[in-house]
Design an enzyme around this catalytic site. Structure first.
Site, PDB file in Angstrom:
ATOM      1  N   ASN A 213      39.019  46.003  43.911  1.00  0.00           N
ATOM      2  CA  ASN A 213      38.269  44.696  44.029  1.00  0.00           C
ATOM      3  C   ASN A 213      38.307  44.765  42.997  1.00  0.00           C
ATOM      4  OD1 ASN A 213      37.090  42.154  43.717  1.00  0.00           O
ATOM      5  ND2 ASN A 213      35.140  42.436  45.489  1.00  0.00           N
ATOM      6  N   PRO A 214      38.243  43.561  41.501  1.00  0.00           N
ATOM      7  CA  PRO A 214      38.514  43.070  40.353  1.00  0.00           C
ATOM      8  C   PRO A 214      37.344  42.350  39.809  1.00  0.00           C
ATOM      9  CG  PRO A 214      40.756  41.961  40.593  1.00  0.00           C
ATOM     10  CD  PRO A 214      39.498  42.499  42.178  1.00  0.00           C
TER      11      PRO A 214
ATOM     12  N   ALA B  78      39.360  36.107  48.078  1.00  0.00           N
ATOM     13  CA  ALA B  78      38.550  36.755  49.227  1.00  0.00           C
ATOM     14  C   ALA B  78      40.031  36.890  50.109  1.00  0.00           C
ATOM     15  CB  ALA B  78      37.446  35.947  49.465  1.00  0.00           C
TER      16      ALA B  78
ATOM     17  N   GLY C 289      35.164  49.222  45.339  1.00  0.00           N
ATOM     18  CA  GLY C 289      34.658  47.768  45.500  1.00  0.00           C
ATOM     19  C   GLY C 289      33.081  48.052  46.096  1.00  0.00           C
TER      20      GLY C 289
ATOM     21  N   ASP D  20      29.934  46.949  49.323  1.00  0.00           N
ATOM     22  CA  ASP D  20      30.261  46.632  50.597  1.00  0.00           C
ATOM     23  C   ASP D  20      31.003  45.727  51.008  1.00  0.00           C
ATOM     24  OD1 ASP D  20      28.380  49.018  50.891  1.00  0.00           O
ATOM     25  OD2 ASP D  20      26.432  47.376  50.378  1.00  0.00           O
TER      26      ASP D  20
ATOM     27  N   GLY E 166      30.639  48.110  43.374  1.00  0.00           N
ATOM     28  CA  GLY E 166      30.128  46.109  43.896  1.00  0.00           C
ATOM     29  C   GLY E 166      28.900  46.637  43.603  1.00  0.00           C
TER      30      GLY E 166
HETATM   31  N1  LIG Z   1      40.613  39.427  43.922  1.00  0.00           N
HETATM   32  C1  LIG Z   1      38.979  38.908  44.342  1.00  0.00           C
HETATM   33  N2  LIG Z   1      38.618  37.062  43.613  1.00  0.00           N
HETATM   34  C2  LIG Z   1      37.470  36.838  44.819  1.00  0.00           C
HETATM   35  N3  LIG Z   1      36.654  37.034  45.490  1.00  0.00           N
HETATM   36  C3  LIG Z   1      37.612  38.369  46.283  1.00  0.00           C
HETATM   37  C4  LIG Z   1      38.717  38.919  44.885  1.00  0.00           C
HETATM   38  N4  LIG Z   1      38.873  40.881  45.774  1.00  0.00           N
HETATM   39  C5  LIG Z   1      37.469  40.635  47.583  1.00  0.00           C
HETATM   40  N5  LIG Z   1      37.107  39.324  47.116  1.00  0.00           N
HETATM   41  C6  LIG Z   1      35.991  39.277  47.578  1.00  0.00           C
HETATM   42  O1  LIG Z   1      34.081  39.743  46.970  1.00  0.00           O
HETATM   43  C7  LIG Z   1      33.573  39.902  47.965  1.00  0.00           C
HETATM   44  C8  LIG Z   1      32.224  41.013  47.337  1.00  0.00           C
HETATM   45  O2  LIG Z   1      33.150  41.618  47.597  1.00  0.00           O
HETATM   46  P1  LIG Z   1      32.295  43.226  47.330  1.00  0.00           P
HETATM   47  O3  LIG Z   1      31.711  43.930  48.070  1.00  0.00           O
HETATM   48  O4  LIG Z   1      33.531  44.418  46.627  1.00  0.00           O
HETATM   49  O5  LIG Z   1      31.290  43.495  45.423  1.00  0.00           O
HETATM   50  P2  LIG Z   1      29.997  42.596  45.694  1.00  0.00           P
HETATM   51  O6  LIG Z   1      29.796  41.231  46.153  1.00  0.00           O
HETATM   52  O7  LIG Z   1      29.704  42.222  44.142  1.00  0.00           O
HETATM   53  O8  LIG Z   1      29.323  44.414  46.068  1.00  0.00           O
HETATM   54  P3  LIG Z   1      28.308  44.000  47.076  1.00  0.00           P
HETATM   55  O9  LIG Z   1      28.834  43.263  48.561  1.00  0.00           O
HETATM   56  O10 LIG Z   1      27.697  45.659  47.689  1.00  0.00           O
HETATM   57  O11 LIG Z   1      26.816  43.224  46.987  1.00  0.00           O
HETATM   58  C9  LIG Z   1      33.978  40.314  49.251  1.00  0.00           C
HETATM   59  O12 LIG Z   1      33.661  40.023  50.149  1.00  0.00           O
HETATM   60  C10 LIG Z   1      35.502  39.774  49.206  1.00  0.00           C
HETATM   61  O13 LIG Z   1      36.216  38.586  49.656  1.00  0.00           O
END
Ligand SMILES: Nc1ncnc2c1ncn2[C@@H]1O[C@H](COP(=O)(O)OP(=O)(O)OP(=O)(O)O)[C@@H](O)[C@H]1O
Length: 476
Positions: free
Chosen positions: A133-134, A168, A190, A192, A233
Site C-alpha cells: 500500500n503506497p 482501496a 501496509g 492493519d 501503516g
Molecule cells: N493505492 C491506494 N490508494 C488509496 N487507498 C488505498 C490504496 N491501497 C490501499 N488503500 C486503502 O488504505 C487503507 C489503509 O491502509 P493501511 O492499513 O495500509 O494504512 P493505514 O491506514 O495508514 O494504517 P492502519 O490501518 O494500521 O492505521 C486500506 O483499507 C485500503 O483500502
C-alpha cells in the site's frame, strides 16, 4: 541452543578461518555451529563469538570471490574458485527486535556450498506475493520495502511477485483471481487496513463455491499460504502481535524464517448477511465513531488519530440503547461432549444504554504483570461500557494502547470472558440524543480492524473463528 556437545552422526566438521583466526565449523541437519580456536581470547569473548544456530535462523549464504566481490548466480554454478563465504543470520535482541548480522569465513567451501544453501532453504518460503500500500502510514511503504525488505528477501533467495495497490479494494481484486499454488506466502506491506483487505480477499476466494457465510455454524477453510505483515501503516497492531514489536526488519526476518502459527479472525454479519472478516478488532459506538471521523481526516496522515481522539473526547458522545447478547464456551462440559456443542445458550450483557462494545481478535489477559494476547485461544473477551466520564475512557484506551497490565481494572468496564459469538441489536425507537444528522449517520458505521465499514442495519452478529489464519510469527 547449546553449542554442540554430543556431535550427531550426520555432522560434518571443517576447519576454516575468520578474520585470520582459525575456526571450526560443524554442520548437521539441525544447525550450524562455529567455534574459534584462539587461546589469546578470554572465555567470555569466545562465548560471544562462538555460535550454534538452527538453520531457520540463518538467512542466507553468499560465496565471495578472491578479490571479495560477490559472485553472480551464473558464476556460482560454474566457478567454484572462491575462498570466502558470507553467512547472514538472525540476531534476536532483548526488546524483541531482530537484526540481520553476518560473518565472513575464509577457506575452501567448494564441497560445502550447495549443502549449506540446501539446509538454509529448508522450511523457508521460496516465492512470495508482495502487496504494497503506497499511501499507508507516512506514505513510505514502497520505499521501505525496496530499501529494507527486498534486500533481505534477495539474500534469502526468495523470489517475489510485487504488486503496488492503485486504490482501496485493489488487494481484494488481486487475490480473487490469484493462483496461490505459485507462492508460499503473501506479504502485506501496509497497516492493519491492508491486512484486513488481504484477509477479506483470500478467505472468500478459497472457500467452496456453495458455502453459506450466513450459516453461523459453517466451518471455514484456512488460507493455503501464510500471511506476513510488514508494518508501514499507522496502527500496525497485527505486525506488533505477530512479531512482538513494530519493526520492519524484524517482520521481514520472521517471514524469511518461515515459522507460522494460526491466528484467529472474526466473521461479521449485519442483518443476517456476512459483511466482512476481521483480523484485529471490532467495535461499535465511541470507537467506531472515532475511526469514521479520523477517516475523514486521512489527509492528516498519522496525525488523524490523535486529532480525532482529542476531538471525540472534547465533543459530545453518542450512546445507543441495545440488547447485547453473547454465547460463551461451555467450560463445564467434559471433553467428549465439548466436540459436539461447546457453546452455552445466549446470555445478556447487563446494560441498556451503551457507549461502546469492543473485542480484539485474541484473548486478552494479564499474566505475571504483563498483558498477553493469546491469538490461538478458543474464545475472546467482550468489553463494553455505558456512560462514563471522558477521562476514564481515555485512561482505558491509553492503557490498552500501551499494554498497561491494569487495563481491565475499571469497575465500569463490563468484561465477559470466554465469548465465542455476540449479537448487538440496537433499539432504534429510543433516541439517545444523537444531536444532528451527521452524528446520526455515525450509527451506521462499525469499526473493523481500524477501518470504518458502513452497515445497512443496526443488527450485528460477530462470530469468533479460532485458529483460522496462518501468520508468519514467532512462538505465541
Ligand atoms: N493505492 C491506494 N490508494 C488509496 N487507498 C488505498 C490504496 N491501497 C490501499 N488503500 C486503502 O488504505 C487503507 C489503509 O491502509 P493501511 O492499513 O495500509 O494504512 P493505514 O491506514 O495508514 O494504517 P492502519 O490501518 O494500521 O492505521 C486500506 O483499507 C485500503 O483500502
Amino acid at each position: 541452543m547449546d553449542p554442540l556437545q554430543n556431535v550427531p552422526l550426520d555432522s560434518e566438521i571443517g576447519n576454516f578461518t575468520s578474520g585470520g583466526i582459525s575456526v571450526e565449523i560443524t554442520i548437521n541437519h539441525e544447525c550450524i555451529q562455529w567455534s574459534f580456536n584462539n587461546s589469546s581470547e578470554t572465555e567470555a569473548k569466545l562465548k560471544v563469538k562462538n555460535k550454534c544456530l538452527e538453520w531457520k535462523d540463518v538467512v542466507g549464504v553468499q560465496p565471495l570471490s578472491k578479490n571479495t566481490n560477490h559472485l553472480t548466480e551464473s558464476q556460482q554454478k560454474t566457478d567454484t574458485d572462491f575462498n570466502q563465504i558470507k553467512l547472514y543470520y538472525i540476531v534476536k535482541k532483548e526488546d524483541h527486535k531482530w537484526k540481520c548480522d553476518h560473518i565472513i569465513f575464509e577457506g575452501d567451501f567448494s564441497s560445502w556450498i550447495s549443502r549449506l544453501k540446501e539446509r538454509i532453504r529448508q522450511g523457508k518460503p521460496r516465492n512470495l506475493l508482495v502487496i504494497i500500500n503506497p499511501i499507508g502510514g507516512f506514505g513510505k511503504g514502497r520505499q521501505n520495502y525496496e530499501k529494507k525488505v527486498a534486500p533481505l528477501f534477495e539474500l534469502a533467495d526468495i523470489t517475489t511477485d510485487v504488486k503496488v495497490t492503485e486504490r482501496a479494494g485493489h488487494t481484494i481484486d488481486i487475490l480473487k483471481t490469484y493462483d496461490f499454488s505459485t507462492i508460499n506466502g503473501i506479504v502485506s506491506v501496509g497497516g492493519d487496513g491492508l491486512y484486513h483487505e488481504v484477509l477479506n480477499g483470500i478467505l472468500p476466494t478459497i472457500q467452496d463455491d456453495n458455502i453459506d457465510y450466513n450459516d453461523t455454524d459453517v466451518t471455514l477453510k484456512s488460507p493455503p499460504v501464510p500471511i506476513g505483515v510488514i508494518p508501514t501503516g499507522t496502527g500496525n497492531g497485527i505486525a506488533g502481535w505477530s512479531c512482538g514489536c513494530i519493526d520492519i526488519e524484524t517482520s521481514a526476518l520472521h517471514i524469511i524464517r518461515g515459522e507460522h502459527h494460526k491466528s484467529c479472525a472474526l466473521s461479521i454479519k449485519v442483518g443476517g448477511k456476512h459483511v466482512a472478516f476481521a483480523g484485529l478488532l471490532f467495535s461499535y459506538g465511541v470507537m467506531s465513531d472515532l475511526i469514521k471521523k479520523s477517516e475523514e481526516r486521512r489527509w492528516m496522515k498519522v496525525m488523524r488519530y490523535p486529532v480525532s481522539l482529542l476531538g471525540g473526547f472534547l465533543g459530545r458522545q453518542r450512546s445507543f440503547n441495545a440488547d447485547v447478547t453473547y454465547k460463551t464456551l461451555n467450560t463445564n462440559m467434559d471433553e467428549e461432549k465439548k466436540e459436539d456443542n461447546c457453546e452455552t445458550d445466549w446470555k445478556t450483557v447487563d446494560l441498556k444504554e451503551f457507549l461502546s462494545v469492543n473485542v480484539f481478535c485474541c484473548d486478552m489477559r494479564v499474566d505475571n504483570g504483563v498483558v498477553k494476547c493469546d491469538r490461538q485461544s478458543d474464545s475472546i473477551l467482550l468489553m463494553s461500557y455505558g456512560r462514563i466520564k471522558k477521562l476514564e475512557q481515555m485512561k482505558l484506551w491509553g492503557r490498552i494502547a500501551t499494554q498497561n497490565p491494569n487495563f481491565l481494572d475499571f469497575d465500569w468496564l463490563i468484561k465477559n470472558s470466554n465469548v465465542t459469538r455476540f449479537h448487538i441489536k440496537v433499539d432504534e425507537s429510543v433516541d439517545c440524543g444523537s444531536s444532528n444528522e451527521k452524528d446520526r449517520a455515525l450509527e451506521l458505521y462499525v469499526n473493523i480492524d481500524g477501518e470504518s465499514i458502513p452497515i445497512s442495519e443496526r443488527d450485528i452478529d460477530v462470530r469468533f473463528c479460532s485458529q483460522l489464519v496462518p501468520i508468519y510469527s514467532s512462538k505465541f
